[in-house]
Write a protein that holds these residues in place. Structure first.
Motif, PDB file in Angstrom:
ATOM      1  N   MET A 103      10.313 -23.045 -22.935  1.00 35.95           N
ATOM      2  CA  MET A 103      10.643 -22.107 -21.860  1.00 35.95           C
ATOM      3  C   MET A 103       9.625 -22.204 -20.727  1.00 35.95           C
ATOM      4  N   ASN A 104       9.239 -23.430 -20.416  1.00 31.31           N
ATOM      5  CA  ASN A 104       8.226 -23.607 -19.373  1.00 31.31           C
ATOM      6  C   ASN A 104       8.703 -23.191 -17.998  1.00 31.31           C
ATOM      7  N   ASP A 105      10.030 -23.150 -17.834  1.00 34.79           N
ATOM      8  CA  ASP A 105      10.546 -22.794 -16.514  1.00 34.79           C
ATOM      9  C   ASP A 105      10.869 -21.308 -16.419  1.00 34.79           C
ATOM     10  N   LYS A 106      10.530 -20.535 -17.460  1.00 33.68           N
ATOM     11  CA  LYS A 106      10.816 -19.096 -17.455  1.00 33.68           C
ATOM     12  C   LYS A 106       9.546 -18.301 -17.152  1.00 33.68           C
ATOM     13  N   VAL A 107       9.720 -17.243 -16.392  1.00 36.10           N
ATOM     14  CA  VAL A 107       8.580 -16.421 -15.961  1.00 36.10           C
ATOM     15  C   VAL A 107       8.863 -14.960 -16.303  1.00 36.10           C
ATOM     16  N   VAL A 108       7.967 -14.348 -17.063  1.00 42.11           N
ATOM     17  CA  VAL A 108       8.128 -12.927 -17.399  1.00 42.11           C
ATOM     18  C   VAL A 108       7.625 -12.079 -16.228  1.00 42.11           C
ATOM     19  N   ILE A 109       8.506 -11.243 -15.703  1.00 44.40           N
ATOM     20  CA  ILE A 109       8.135 -10.290 -14.649  1.00 44.40           C
ATOM     21  C   ILE A 109       8.044  -8.906 -15.271  1.00 44.40           C
ATOM     22  N   THR A 110       6.901  -8.257 -15.091  1.00 42.47           N
ATOM     23  CA  THR A 110       6.705  -6.882 -15.550  1.00 42.47           C
ATOM     24  C   THR A 110       6.746  -5.959 -14.338  1.00 42.47           C
ATOM     25  N   VAL A 111       7.323  -4.764 -14.530  1.00 47.96           N
ATOM     26  CA  VAL A 111       7.262  -3.763 -13.465  1.00 47.96           C
ATOM     27  C   VAL A 111       6.394  -2.598 -13.948  1.00 47.96           C
ATOM     28  N   ALA A 112       5.499  -2.141 -13.071  1.00 49.22           N
ATOM     29  CA  ALA A 112       4.647  -0.973 -13.335  1.00 49.22           C
ATOM     30  C   ALA A 112       5.029   0.077 -12.289  1.00 49.22           C
ATOM     31  N   PRO A 113       6.016   0.921 -12.602  1.00 55.84           N
ATOM     32  CA  PRO A 113       6.682   1.682 -11.533  1.00 55.84           C
ATOM     33  C   PRO A 113       5.893   2.836 -10.933  1.00 55.84           C
ATOM     34  N   THR A 114       4.891   3.382 -11.668  1.00 54.06           N
ATOM     35  CA  THR A 114       4.261   4.589 -11.109  1.00 54.06           C
ATOM     36  C   THR A 114       2.737   4.621 -11.206  1.00 54.06           C
ATOM     37  N   GLY A 115       2.155   4.211 -12.338  1.00 55.72           N
ATOM     38  CA  GLY A 115       0.695   4.247 -12.454  1.00 55.72           C
ATOM     39  C   GLY A 115       0.155   5.661 -12.408  1.00 55.72           C
ATOM     40  N   SER A 116      -1.122   5.806 -12.015  1.00 57.62           N
ATOM     41  CA  SER A 116      -1.728   7.137 -11.995  1.00 57.62           C
ATOM     42  C   SER A 116      -2.587   7.376 -10.761  1.00 57.62           C
ATOM     43  N   ILE A 117      -2.616   6.445  -9.848  1.00 53.95           N
ATOM     44  CA  ILE A 117      -3.553   6.572  -8.724  1.00 53.95           C
ATOM     45  C   ILE A 117      -2.835   6.785  -7.394  1.00 53.95           C
ATOM     46  N   SER A 118      -1.900   5.920  -7.045  1.00 50.25           N
ATOM     47  CA  SER A 118      -1.188   6.080  -5.767  1.00 50.25           C
ATOM     48  C   SER A 118      -0.307   7.321  -5.817  1.00 50.25           C
ATOM     49  N   THR A 119      -0.100   7.943  -4.648  1.00 48.01           N
ATOM     50  CA  THR A 119       0.735   9.143  -4.561  1.00 48.01           C
ATOM     51  C   THR A 119       1.770   8.959  -3.462  1.00 48.01           C
ATOM     52  N   ARG A 120       2.595  10.004  -3.302  1.00 47.28           N
ATOM     53  CA  ARG A 120       3.624   9.927  -2.256  1.00 47.28           C
ATOM     54  C   ARG A 120       3.017   9.986  -0.850  1.00 47.28           C
ATOM     55  N   ALA A 121       1.743  10.315  -0.754  1.00 46.81           N
ATOM     56  CA  ALA A 121       1.074  10.184   0.546  1.00 46.81           C
ATOM     57  C   ALA A 121       0.892   8.702   0.882  1.00 46.81           C
ATOM     58  N   ASP A 122       0.787   7.866  -0.156  1.00 43.65           N
ATOM     59  CA  ASP A 122       0.654   6.417   0.066  1.00 43.65           C
ATOM     60  C   ASP A 122       2.012   5.763   0.288  1.00 43.65           C
ATOM     61  N   ASN A 123       2.993   6.233  -0.460  1.00 49.15           N
ATOM     62  CA  ASN A 123       4.369   5.736  -0.298  1.00 49.15           C
ATOM     63  C   ASN A 123       5.308   6.813  -0.857  1.00 49.15           C
ATOM     64  N   PRO A 124       6.182   7.384  -0.015  1.00 50.42           N
ATOM     65  CA  PRO A 124       7.031   8.501  -0.463  1.00 50.42           C
ATOM     66  C   PRO A 124       8.045   8.113  -1.527  1.00 50.42           C
ATOM     67  N   ASN A 125       8.166   6.829  -1.823  1.00 51.61           N
ATOM     68  CA  ASN A 125       9.191   6.385  -2.782  1.00 51.61           C
ATOM     69  C   ASN A 125       8.674   6.253  -4.207  1.00 51.61           C
ATOM     70  N   ILE A 126       7.421   6.610  -4.456  1.00 53.38           N
ATOM     71  CA  ILE A 126       6.878   6.499  -5.826  1.00 53.38           C
ATOM     72  C   ILE A 126       7.594   7.491  -6.745  1.00 53.38           C
ATOM     73  N   PRO A 127       8.132   7.028  -7.889  1.00 51.90           N
ATOM     74  CA  PRO A 127       8.820   7.934  -8.802  1.00 51.90           C
ATOM     75  C   PRO A 127       7.826   8.762  -9.623  1.00 51.90           C
ATOM     76  N   TYR A 128       8.136  10.050  -9.813  1.00 51.96           N
ATOM     77  CA  TYR A 128       7.276  10.949 -10.597  1.00 51.96           C
ATOM     78  C   TYR A 128       7.951  11.419 -11.899  1.00 51.96           C
ATOM     79  N   THR A 129       9.213  11.836 -11.810  1.00 54.67           N
ATOM     80  CA  THR A 129       9.849  12.459 -12.982  1.00 54.67           C
ATOM     81  C   THR A 129      10.360  11.394 -13.948  1.00 54.67           C
ATOM     82  N   PRO A 130      10.630  11.785 -15.203  1.00 51.54           N
ATOM     83  CA  PRO A 130      11.198  10.817 -16.149  1.00 51.54           C
ATOM     84  C   PRO A 130      12.495  10.195 -15.633  1.00 51.54           C
ATOM     85  N   GLU A 131      13.325  11.007 -14.999  1.00 51.63           N
ATOM     86  CA  GLU A 131      14.609  10.484 -14.494  1.00 51.63           C
ATOM     87  C   GLU A 131      14.369   9.467 -13.376  1.00 51.63           C
ATOM     88  N   GLU A 132      13.437   9.784 -12.485  1.00 53.21           N
ATOM     89  CA  GLU A 132      13.145   8.860 -11.385  1.00 53.21           C
ATOM     90  C   GLU A 132      12.539   7.555 -11.912  1.00 53.21           C
TER      91      GLU A 132
END
Ligand code: ZN
Length: 280
Positions: A1-30
């Motif tokens: 699988m040398n031509d395959k690339v695993v992409i991970t998403v880290a959707p929210t973290g703990s440092i950036s806030t909606r002051a940095d980007n209003p689209n950061i999800p906070y709730t479990p549903e988001e």
């Protein structure tokens, strides 16, 4: 699988806030909705922190973690990972408190920070005792540790404290976190040194912080690794342009992967490529 690339998403973290980007999800549903869209765009793994749904402040509340994971699992079959590091700098949690959501919720994987450092102005404590304890416990639970290396020394910490002392058999999976103040600077030369310091049987990804997000990601693809994108690490699609969603960041990662002649790994392919301890 040398031509395959695993992409991970880290959707929210703990440092950036909606002051940095209003689209950061906070709730479990988001967070679940952002994860589903990222999965459909090409992400195979999600890395989760928990936030108070009302305020977006980082939290260690087990029930919030539980709601996040349940919502994500209901939304898509992505590989799941929980942080064990986020609460150390932002909440001052103990070693045991940081591990508790992993023990209770049993994700596929958990991050395992491979050394102590200054994280910005804060102390990020990850002593050899902690590294050993986490490795041993994750082995028992069959939760794959993803060793977070913020510097070259942390790769060698894992080789010494985990491999040589026999707490968990290789192969291992690593993240190289590039560009945190207090960690290794995000340069091509440094990523090459990190990559070449690993046993070639290991699985790894690059995490480029801030403006280094996609440069480190592209170089990781060239070197045979994976990449992580998402609002935890960066809130801009390109210089000065805030991303509309995590999925938009994943879509850009997919474009880079394809332009370099590779393909994003599906969840099933990613499961084969990573040293998961519970393959079920
Ligand atoms: Zn994290």
């Amino acid at each position: 699988m040398n031509d395959k690339v695993v992409i991970t998403v880290a959707p929210t973290g703990s440092i950036s806030t909606r002051a940095d980007n209003p689209n950061i999800p906070y709730t479990p549903e988001e967070v679940a909705e952002e994860t589903r869209r990222s999965y459909e765009a090409g992400a195979a793994m999600v890395h989760l922190h928990a936030r108070e749904p009302d305020t977006g402040k980082p939290t260690s509340d087990l029930e919030v973690f539980r709601a996040y994971l349940a919502a994500v699992k209901a939304a898509c079959p992505i590989i799941t990972q929980i942080t064990t590091g986020g609460g150390a700098t932002t909440l001052g949690l103990s070693v045991e408190e940081r591990l508790r959501p992993v023990e209770e919720l049993m994700p596929d994987s958990a991050s395992l920070n491979a050394g102590s450092m200054n994280f910005g102005r804060k102390l990020f404590p990850n002593t050899p005792d902690t590294i050993e304890q986490y490795a041993q416990r994750m082995k028992e639970l069959k939760v794959m540790p993803e060793f977070e290396a913020y510097d070259l020394s942390m790769i060698h910490n894992v080789e010494y404290w985990v491999r040589r002392q026999g707490f968990l058999e290789p192969p291992y999976r690593f993240s190289f976190v590039m560009g945190v103040i207090g960690g290794i600077p995000a340069t091509c030369k440094n990523l090459l040194v990190m990559c070449e310091s690993l046993d070639p049987t290991y699985s790894w990804q690059a995490i480029g912080i801030g403006r280094h997000h996609f440069t480190m990601g592209a170089m990781a693809v060239l070197l045979g690794g994976g990449l992580r994108v998402g609002f935890e690490d960066n809130v801009f699609l390109s210089r000065g342009l805030p991303a509309k969603s995590n999925a938009e960041l994943v879509e850009k990662a997919v474009r880079i992967v394809r332009e370099l002649g590779k393909e994003p790994a599906t969840v099933e392919e990613a499961r084969q490529m990573m040293p998961l301890l519970n393959k079920g």
